[in-house]
Design a protein around this motif. Structure first.
Motif, short mmCIF file in Angstrom:
data_model
loop_
_atom_site.label_atom_id
_atom_site.label_comp_id
_atom_site.label_asym_id
_atom_site.label_seq_id
_atom_site.Cartn_x
_atom_site.Cartn_y
_atom_site.Cartn_z
N PRO A 110 65.95 79.51 31.40
CA PRO A 110 67.20 79.97 31.02
C PRO A 110 68.22 80.61 31.92
N PHE A 111 67.47 81.56 32.77
CA PHE A 111 68.10 82.35 33.63
C PHE A 111 69.17 81.69 34.64
N ASP A 112 68.45 80.40 35.03
CA ASP A 112 69.40 79.43 35.84
C ASP A 112 70.85 79.05 35.58
N LEU A 113 70.78 79.29 34.16
CA LEU A 113 72.03 78.93 33.53
C LEU A 113 73.06 80.03 34.15
N ILE A 114 72.73 81.13 33.91
CA ILE A 114 73.78 82.26 34.53
C ILE A 114 73.95 82.18 35.91
N ARG A 115 72.70 81.89 36.60
CA ARG A 115 72.97 81.70 38.15
C ARG A 115 73.96 80.58 38.45
N GLN A 116 74.03 79.51 37.79
CA GLN A 116 74.69 78.40 37.98
C GLN A 116 76.44 78.48 37.34
N THR A 117 76.55 79.36 36.59
CA THR A 117 77.82 79.42 36.09
C THR A 117 78.91 79.52 37.03
N PRO A 118 79.04 80.23 38.12
CA PRO A 118 79.97 79.91 39.12
C PRO A 118 80.22 78.82 39.53
N LEU A 119 79.37 77.89 39.94
CA LEU A 119 79.51 76.73 40.31
C LEU A 119 80.06 75.75 39.09
N ALA A 120 79.69 76.05 37.90
CA ALA A 120 80.20 75.02 37.03
C ALA A 120 81.70 75.45 36.70
N LEU A 121 81.93 76.75 36.83
CA LEU A 121 83.32 76.99 36.84
C LEU A 121 84.26 76.41 38.00
N LYS A 122 83.75 76.38 39.08
CA LYS A 122 84.15 75.85 40.31
C LYS A 122 84.64 74.35 40.08
N LEU A 123 83.73 73.78 39.61
CA LEU A 123 83.69 72.39 39.26
C LEU A 123 84.75 72.13 38.08
N TRP A 124 84.62 72.83 37.15
CA TRP A 124 85.68 72.84 36.11
C TRP A 124 86.92 73.00 36.54
N ARG A 125 87.28 73.97 37.51
CA ARG A 125 88.52 74.35 37.98
C ARG A 125 89.16 73.18 38.78
N HIS A 126 88.30 72.27 39.55
CA HIS A 126 88.75 71.53 40.28
C HIS A 126 88.66 69.90 39.87
N GLY A 127 88.65 70.09 38.22
CA GLY A 127 88.64 68.81 37.53
C GLY A 127 87.50 67.90 37.81
N ARG A 128 86.36 68.58 37.97
CA ARG A 128 85.11 67.69 38.38
C ARG A 128 83.74 67.97 37.39
N MET A 129 84.39 68.48 36.12
CA MET A 129 83.35 68.74 35.17
C MET A 129 84.02 68.32 33.95
N HIS A 130 83.28 67.32 33.08
CA HIS A 130 83.70 67.23 31.66
C HIS A 130 82.82 67.49 30.45
N LEU A 131 83.14 68.08 29.39
CA LEU A 131 82.26 68.29 28.40
C LEU A 131 82.11 67.22 27.66
N ARG A 132 82.96 66.14 27.47
CA ARG A 132 82.72 65.02 26.60
C ARG A 132 81.48 64.20 27.15
#
Lengths: 302, 191
Positions: free
Chosen positions: B151-173
């Motif tokens: 689960p610690f990896d989730l925290i480690r990967q958060t910046p990448l997830a946010l970056k993808l989100w900001r660039h419209g490259r991640m969907h929650l649906r």
């Protein structure tokens, strides 16, 4: 000729810029893509790690849907831009014709759902379609903004050319180079065109994949490339997202933009960058390449 | 000498399973298993062999000797990145990549997969998601895998997830096919 289009899951998400740019350039080339209705995940290299028959059934459902949707009574062309989907769908066609034990289970199961797989589907990578159907000549005829002097490294990845593809060489492919040259760009000669980026291991074994990506990017940079060009959402993701970690480990490493071949084509066709998803790249393309694009501005090499 | 024995844990012929090779040869990828000349072209071409506990050539030798336990517990089987370099270079046309898939299936079934690396968990999570919805969602899949492994990896990967989100490259649906139950039936009926 009608082309059905199988997007795959990645291209609808992290690789959305690939879909945006590919649709845009195919429209310019009068080769529109028609999306396969109700497509399902191909299963990638992961479902087959759990169960083979189920994995082949999963991928084959898409083949059967393509046969159903197409007007053609003969061969159906299914354009598959993601390398992993391309390989997986191709593998299904091979298993269905080579492994009687698997075909004997999968085909009747599809029949029960009113779906038929008569081995009529040809899985095509867009680069195959561009070079062999559309033709390099037609591509250069559509160039409105010649990219003379732009130096690109064509990175094909693995699964586009291995093991099933017949449209290009498994180790030294040239189709992407031909397309880039048709735009006026210069392609570097290098030996890592099809060296693996780590593919699906990317998010799970970061240390290893970082090293693999470093090898590829460093080589492209050393040989003077300004942009690395790919044709796969997974390659694109690995090569792009690992660069900040690579820089931490190798401070002398300079970041290098990674784009889809279809984005570079769109810039050569003078399409607006927004239509090509250029703003979605983590590492921006050289300003000279994007400034003035879509407004008839000429490309002047930096 | 003692050190060497400890390190490599001596194997006894009596523990080998002589049917193992035959079983693997019958599964997809095993077609030309007994044609292998142990030339090592596969290991040379493999981008991952430097990180593996046994090279692909060794794995083939071990399968044929009946070293079932070692093969099914090896990380090699899971480190394969499916690049197919070995498959196209093999002079005896052995489908080594496909062979690795067959070994993974077996290791999952027998519950002998290596627990140190997250790849077997990812295979199961991916399969489950496809089974349920017919499509995968990258963000959700990775969240599941990290929760099931580290689960610690989730925290480690958060910046990448946010970056993808900001660039419209991640969907929650979570996208899905029209009738996921039909797809499930299809998969179930070939099992």
């Amino acid at each position: 000729m009608d082309y059905l289009y199988y997007p795959g899951c990645s291209i609808k998400e992290s690789g959305i810029a690939y879909e945006e740019s590919l649709t845009a350039i195919m429209d310019v080339l009068n080769t529109p893509l028609q999306e396969l209705e109700d497509w399902n995940c191909c299963g990638a290299t992961t479902c087959i790690s759990v169960e083979s028959d189920e994995a082949i059934a999963l991928a084959s459902r898409n083949l059967a849907l393509a046969e159903k949707q197409s007007n053609s009574k003969g061969t159906v062309d299914l354009v598959t831009p993601c390398n992993a989907c391309y390989l997986t769908l191709m593998r299904a066609t091979h298993y269905l014709s080579e492994r009687q034990d698997i075909a004997g289970k999968v085909l009747p199961a599809l029949d029960k759902q009113g779906l038929h797989c008569d081995n009529r589907v040809r899985i095509r990578h867009p680069l195959d379609v561009l070079v062999n159907d559309v033709g390099v000549k037609a591509i250069s005829d559509h160039v409105r903004r010649k990219l003379t002097g732009l130096k690109v490294a064509c990175y094909y990845g693995c699964q586009m050319v291995r093991p099933y593809a017949t449209f290009d060489d498994p180790h030294r492919p040239t189709s992407m180079d031909q397309v880039m040259k048709a735009l006026g760009a210069q392609t570097i000669d290098w030996s890592l065109k099809t060296k693996c980026c780590g593919a699906a291991l990317g998010s799970l074994l970061p240390d290893i994949v970082e090293q693999l990506c470093h090898d590829i990017l460093r080589e492209a940079e050393k040989r003077g490339a300004e942009v690395v060009v790919t044709g796969c959402p997974l390659c694109h993701f690995n090569l792009e997202s690992n660069q900040s970690a690579i820089r931490k480990r190798h401070p002398d490493f300079k970041t290098i933009p990674v784009a889809y071949f279809s984005q570079i084509m769109g810039l050569g066709f003078d399409l607006p960058p927004k239509k090509l998803g250029i703003q979605r790249l983590f590492i921006p393309l050289p300003a000279s390449l994007t400034a003035g694009a879509g407004k008839g501005g000429e490309y002047v090499t930096a | 000498m003692t050190e060497r024995l400890n390190r490599h844990d001596a194997r006894r012929q009596a523990d080998f399973d002589l049917n193992f090779g035959k079983e693997v040869a019958e599964a997809p990828g095993g077609e030309n298993l007994y044609e292998c000349i142990q030339c090592g072209a596969c290991s040379g071409a493999c981008p991952m062999s430097a990180y593996m506990d046994h090279t692909p050539r060794e794995i083939i030798g071990m399968i044929r000797s009946g070293m079932k336990e070692d093969v099914l517990r090896s990380e090699t089987v899971w480190l394969c990145a499916s690049c197919y370099s070995c498959t196209v270079i093999c002079p005896r046309q052995i489908k080594i990549t496909d062979l690795m898939y067959s070994l993974r299936q077996r290791a999952l079934k027998d519950n002998t997969y290596p627990k140190r690396i997250p790849l077997p968990v990812m295979a199961r999570d991916f399969y489950k998601m496809v089974h349920r919805h017919g499509r995968t969602n990258e963000g959700r899949l990775m969240t599941n895998v990290y929760l099931h492994t580290n689960p610690f990896d989730l925290i480690r990967q958060t910046p990448l997830a946010l970056k993808l989100w900001r660039h419209g490259r991640m969907h929650l649906r979570q996208e899905s096919v029209e009738k996921p139950s039909e797809l499930r039936d299809l998969m179930q009926s070939v099992k």
